[in-house]
Design a protein around this motif. Sequence first.
Motif, PDB file in Angstrom:
ATOM      1  N   PRO A 111       0.810  -1.230   0.000  1.00  0.00           N
ATOM      2  CA  PRO A 111       0.000   0.000   0.000  1.00  0.00           C
ATOM      3  C   PRO A 111       0.840   1.275   0.000  1.00  0.00           C
ATOM      4  CG  PRO A 111      -0.845  -1.586   1.597  1.00  0.00           C
ATOM      5  CD  PRO A 111       0.470  -2.110   1.129  1.00  0.00           C
ATOM      6  N   GLU A 112       2.004   1.236   0.654  1.00  0.00           N
ATOM      7  CA  GLU A 112       2.832   2.439   0.695  1.00  0.00           C
ATOM      8  C   GLU A 112       3.348   2.815  -0.692  1.00  0.00           C
ATOM      9  OE1 GLU A 112       5.522  -1.074   1.488  1.00  0.00           O
ATOM     10  OE2 GLU A 112       3.528  -0.389   2.108  1.00  0.00           O
ATOM     11  N   ARG A 113       3.567   1.827  -1.550  1.00  0.00           N
ATOM     12  CA  ARG A 113       3.997   2.125  -2.913  1.00  0.00           C
ATOM     13  C   ARG A 113       2.849   2.751  -3.714  1.00  0.00           C
ATOM     14  NH1 ARG A 113       8.844  -0.258  -4.465  1.00  0.00           N
ATOM     15  NH2 ARG A 113      10.180  -0.113  -2.612  1.00  0.00           N
ATOM     16  N   VAL A 114       1.638   2.296  -3.453  1.00  0.00           N
ATOM     17  CA  VAL A 114       0.477   2.898  -4.120  1.00  0.00           C
ATOM     18  C   VAL A 114       0.388   4.375  -3.762  1.00  0.00           C
ATOM     19  CG1 VAL A 114      -2.031   2.838  -4.349  1.00  0.00           C
ATOM     20  CG2 VAL A 114      -0.743   0.708  -4.167  1.00  0.00           C
ATOM     21  N   ASP A 115       0.582   4.686  -2.491  1.00  0.00           N
ATOM     22  CA  ASP A 115       0.549   6.087  -2.065  1.00  0.00           C
ATOM     23  C   ASP A 115       1.680   6.879  -2.709  1.00  0.00           C
ATOM     24  OD1 ASP A 115      -0.459   8.205  -0.121  1.00  0.00           O
ATOM     25  OD2 ASP A 115       1.648   8.075   0.470  1.00  0.00           O
ATOM     26  N   GLN A 116       2.849   6.264  -2.858  1.00  0.00           N
ATOM     27  CA  GLN A 116       3.984   6.935  -3.498  1.00  0.00           C
ATOM     28  C   GLN A 116       3.654   7.307  -4.944  1.00  0.00           C
ATOM     29  OE1 GLN A 116       7.521   4.479  -3.710  1.00  0.00           O
ATOM     30  NE2 GLN A 116       8.298   5.613  -5.460  1.00  0.00           N
ATOM     31  N   PHE A 138       3.092  10.989  -6.704  1.00  0.00           N
ATOM     32  CA  PHE A 138       3.951  11.328  -7.838  1.00  0.00           C
ATOM     33  C   PHE A 138       3.120  11.799  -9.027  1.00  0.00           C
ATOM     34  CE2 PHE A 138       5.604   9.553 -11.885  1.00  0.00           C
ATOM     35  CZ  PHE A 138       6.638  10.458 -12.080  1.00  0.00           C
ATOM     36  N   LEU A 139       2.049  11.084  -9.340  1.00  0.00           N
ATOM     37  CA  LEU A 139       1.211  11.470 -10.475  1.00  0.00           C
ATOM     38  C   LEU A 139       0.464  12.774 -10.192  1.00  0.00           C
ATOM     39  CD1 LEU A 139      -0.139   7.978 -11.528  1.00  0.00           C
ATOM     40  CD2 LEU A 139       1.540   9.392 -12.713  1.00  0.00           C
ATOM     41  N   ALA A 140       0.142  13.037  -8.936  1.00  0.00           N
ATOM     42  CA  ALA A 140      -0.462  14.327  -8.596  1.00  0.00           C
ATOM     43  C   ALA A 140       0.525  15.458  -8.868  1.00  0.00           C
ATOM     44  CB  ALA A 140      -0.898  14.333  -7.129  1.00  0.00           C
ATOM     45  N   ARG A 187      11.364  18.331  -2.900  1.00  0.00           N
ATOM     46  CA  ARG A 187      12.429  17.353  -3.101  1.00  0.00           C
ATOM     47  C   ARG A 187      11.844  16.164  -3.852  1.00  0.00           C
ATOM     48  NH1 ARG A 187      14.532  14.662   2.258  1.00  0.00           N
ATOM     49  NH2 ARG A 187      14.831  12.880   0.910  1.00  0.00           N
ATOM     50  N   PHE A 188      12.730  15.444  -4.529  1.00  0.00           N
ATOM     51  CA  PHE A 188      12.315  14.261  -5.282  1.00  0.00           C
ATOM     52  C   PHE A 188      13.088  13.080  -4.734  1.00  0.00           C
ATOM     53  CE2 PHE A 188      12.809  11.245  -8.770  1.00  0.00           C
ATOM     54  CZ  PHE A 188      11.499  11.134  -9.232  1.00  0.00           C
ATOM     55  N   ASP A 189      12.361  12.028  -4.378  1.00  0.00           N
ATOM     56  CA  ASP A 189      12.984  10.845  -3.784  1.00  0.00           C
ATOM     57  C   ASP A 189      12.282   9.622  -4.352  1.00  0.00           C
ATOM     58  OD1 ASP A 189      14.221   8.929  -2.293  1.00  0.00           O
ATOM     59  OD2 ASP A 189      13.846   9.861  -0.352  1.00  0.00           O
ATOM     60  N   LEU A 190      12.990   8.865  -5.174  1.00  0.00           N
ATOM     61  CA  LEU A 190      12.406   7.688  -5.831  1.00  0.00           C
ATOM     62  C   LEU A 190      13.338   6.501  -5.650  1.00  0.00           C
ATOM     63  CD1 LEU A 190      10.276   6.359  -7.657  1.00  0.00           C
ATOM     64  CD2 LEU A 190      11.602   7.167  -9.625  1.00  0.00           C
ATOM     65  N   ARG A 191      12.773   5.411  -5.185  1.00  0.00           N
ATOM     66  CA  ARG A 191      13.563   4.181  -4.965  1.00  0.00           C
ATOM     67  C   ARG A 191      12.934   3.035  -5.749  1.00  0.00           C
ATOM     68  NH1 ARG A 191      13.615  -0.283  -1.550  1.00  0.00           N
ATOM     69  NH2 ARG A 191      15.696  -1.030  -0.945  1.00  0.00           N
ATOM     70  N   ILE A 192      13.773   2.250  -6.420  1.00  0.00           N
ATOM     71  CA  ILE A 192      13.323   1.099  -7.201  1.00  0.00           C
ATOM     72  C   ILE A 192      14.093  -0.128  -6.736  1.00  0.00           C
ATOM     73  CG2 ILE A 192      13.358   0.027  -9.476  1.00  0.00           C
ATOM     74  CD1 ILE A 192      12.757   2.661 -10.714  1.00  0.00           C
ATOM     75  N   GLU A 193      13.371  -1.160  -6.337  1.00  0.00           N
ATOM     76  CA  GLU A 193      14.000  -2.440  -6.007  1.00  0.00           C
ATOM     77  C   GLU A 193      14.144  -3.252  -7.287  1.00  0.00           C
ATOM     78  OE1 GLU A 193      11.866  -4.453  -2.989  1.00  0.00           O
ATOM     79  OE2 GLU A 193      12.204  -2.913  -1.457  1.00  0.00           O
ATOM     80  N   LEU A 194      15.314  -3.776  -7.533  1.00  0.00           N
ATOM     81  CA  LEU A 194      15.566  -4.565  -8.728  1.00  0.00           C
ATOM     82  C   LEU A 194      15.068  -5.996  -8.543  1.00  0.00           C
ATOM     83  CD1 LEU A 194      19.166  -3.262  -9.482  1.00  0.00           C
ATOM     84  CD2 LEU A 194      16.987  -2.390 -10.340  1.00  0.00           C
ATOM     85  N   THR A 195      14.725  -6.642  -9.646  1.00  0.00           N
ATOM     86  CA  THR A 195      14.165  -7.990  -9.566  1.00  0.00           C
ATOM     87  C   THR A 195      15.211  -9.040  -9.232  1.00  0.00           C
ATOM     88  OG1 THR A 195      14.441  -8.233 -11.959  1.00  0.00           O
ATOM     89  CG2 THR A 195      12.321  -7.413 -11.167  1.00  0.00           C
ATOM     90  N   HIS A 196      16.485  -8.699  -9.424  1.00  0.00           N
ATOM     91  CA  HIS A 196      17.567  -9.629  -9.102  1.00  0.00           C
ATOM     92  C   HIS A 196      18.837  -8.815  -8.853  1.00  0.00           C
ATOM     93  CE1 HIS A 196      17.743  -8.875 -13.433  1.00  0.00           C
ATOM     94  NE2 HIS A 196      19.050  -9.046 -13.340  1.00  0.00           N
ATOM     95  N   GLU A 197      19.835  -9.472  -8.315  1.00  0.00           N
ATOM     96  CA  GLU A 197      21.100  -8.791  -8.067  1.00  0.00           C
ATOM     97  C   GLU A 197      21.787  -8.484  -9.398  1.00  0.00           C
ATOM     98  OE1 GLU A 197      23.531 -10.970  -5.402  1.00  0.00           O
ATOM     99  OE2 GLU A 197      22.241 -10.609  -3.653  1.00  0.00           O
ATOM    100  N   VAL A 198      22.225  -7.242  -9.542  1.00  0.00           N
ATOM    101  CA  VAL A 198      22.836  -6.787 -10.792  1.00  0.00           C
ATOM    102  C   VAL A 198      24.319  -6.545 -10.554  1.00  0.00           C
ATOM    103  CG1 VAL A 198      22.913  -4.925 -12.489  1.00  0.00           C
ATOM    104  CG2 VAL A 198      20.707  -5.775 -11.649  1.00  0.00           C
ATOM    105  N   GLU A 199      25.147  -7.177 -11.380  1.00  0.00           N
ATOM    106  CA  GLU A 199      26.591  -7.040 -11.226  1.00  0.00           C
ATOM    107  C   GLU A 199      27.220  -6.187 -12.320  1.00  0.00           C
ATOM    108  OE1 GLU A 199      28.235 -10.927 -11.050  1.00  0.00           O
ATOM    109  OE2 GLU A 199      27.240 -11.464  -9.169  1.00  0.00           O
ATOM    110  N   ALA A 200      26.468  -5.882 -13.384  1.00  0.00           N
ATOM    111  CA  ALA A 200      27.001  -5.100 -14.502  1.00  0.00           C
ATOM    112  C   ALA A 200      26.263  -3.765 -14.600  1.00  0.00           C
ATOM    113  CB  ALA A 200      26.861  -5.865 -15.815  1.00  0.00           C
ATOM    114  N   ILE A 201      27.012  -2.694 -14.833  1.00  0.00           N
ATOM    115  CA  ILE A 201      26.424  -1.360 -14.941  1.00  0.00           C
ATOM    116  C   ILE A 201      25.406  -1.305 -16.080  1.00  0.00           C
ATOM    117  CG2 ILE A 201      26.946   1.022 -15.582  1.00  0.00           C
ATOM    118  CD1 ILE A 201      27.618   0.448 -12.721  1.00  0.00           C
ATOM    119  N   GLY A 202      25.673  -2.012 -17.174  1.00  0.00           N
ATOM    120  CA  GLY A 202      24.771  -1.957 -18.314  1.00  0.00           C
ATOM    121  C   GLY A 202      23.351  -2.373 -17.980  1.00  0.00           C
TER     122      GLY A 202
END
Length: 459
Positions: free
Chosen positions: A66-71, A75-77, A227-242
């Motif tokens: 639910p907290e992501r829904v509020d985020q 943001f869209l507002a 201020r703008f604060d956005l966090r994204i959790e990745l679906t898996h561990e990423v080892e390459a910058i690309g």
Amino acid sequence: MPQLALDGVLRRRADAGPLVLVAGTGHARSIVAANAAAREAGLRVGQRLSAAQALLAQFEALPYQPERVDQWHRFLAAVAYRYSAEVSLLPHAIVLEVSRSLNLFGSWPRLESLLRADLDALGFRHRISAAPTPHAAHVLAGVADGQAVLTDEQLRHALQRIPLAQSRLPAAAAEALPGMGIRTLGQLLALPRDGLRRRFGAELLLALDRLTGAAPAGLEAYRPPDRFDLRIELTHEVEAIGALVFPLRRMTSDLSAYLAGRDGGVQRFTLQLEHREGHTEVKVGLLAPEREAGMLFELARARLEQVQLPQPVIAMRLLARDLPAFVPAGRDLFDERPANALPIEQLRERLRARLGDRAVHQLGSTTDPRPELAQKVTAHDDGWQEPSPRPTWLFERPIPLRGAAPRILAGPERLETGWWDGGEVCRDYYVVETAQGQRGWAFCAPGERDGWMLHGWFA
């Protein structure tokens, strides 16, 4: 915004197979949202997770947050704030007062198309309707997409056929009224108010008055934070910058949309690459506020590509606290630059991001009139200055100008100075053109037209 939670997940993924969001605990977990691939496989909202697993062997189940829904809601507002100074939040909806905005954006169909284009680009499904009151617009958007009821008379007619189940009235009344044979708003509005007050209290009448405009909407105005604060959790561990490029593009696009809503820019922001232990910071700084999505992405990617990851990345965060006013760069009415040419400000920032802050310099003037001492390298935060009327390519010392006598284009400009430090000079400077067509800055002794010494080139 019918699918805020699901859209917030899907927009972070370049592609996705069957995916559902689940809520509850233990064996009581059930599906609260499902993407198209999951629905095609037979999964549905309200289905127990155990039943879904029996029906489909391979699908991804993520927790409903639910907290992501509020985020995303807020943001869209902030994005919608671009189109109106009066924005409010309703459950899974955003309402804008647009009557004054039409003077700026034109007719309602044009404003509607602009809103849809922004929401489509951000990856959020939506239904849009217009009505004389915010609560009526909310109800109409829940019934069908694209309705435009722009007068009070049209609104009264449109409300007649709205089912009570979709009226967004207080739940107790909406559940009890069908048992009394009242199934539409038209039937409800035709009933005596005194009887409704005795049976359901003042809450139902207030909701009806807000719906029709007989009472103020009672909404709290939304204001985007500074201020703008956005966090994204990745679906898996990423080892390459690309592999971080896709989420980075989405994050900078979100930042750009947020800034457009505030009519502001960003001068510096930070990327945090989160690891299981600690995080890596990537700082992005600009000499002037910017908000164009492509440029923010290119600058951030150039900085990111210089990073050596100490550990795999599990999440990314973009944080911008410095959000000054944004003033678009001036452009000539008849701009003859190629379509893909970059403005000098964007070229400068890209060079700094690629080559490093200390690799790109700007020149400022000094109080010394001698050409070799009249310019200096200035600090980056002194502001970009207009080019000097003198050539920016000055030699460390003048050299003889060989060949045929040059053609004089402008001059002379006499410089007689330096008497105070033993470096006295007396010269007549000219803008000249050589036999090869080069434009230079040369001098000779006062009153003479030979013995030319070349001191610099014009671009």
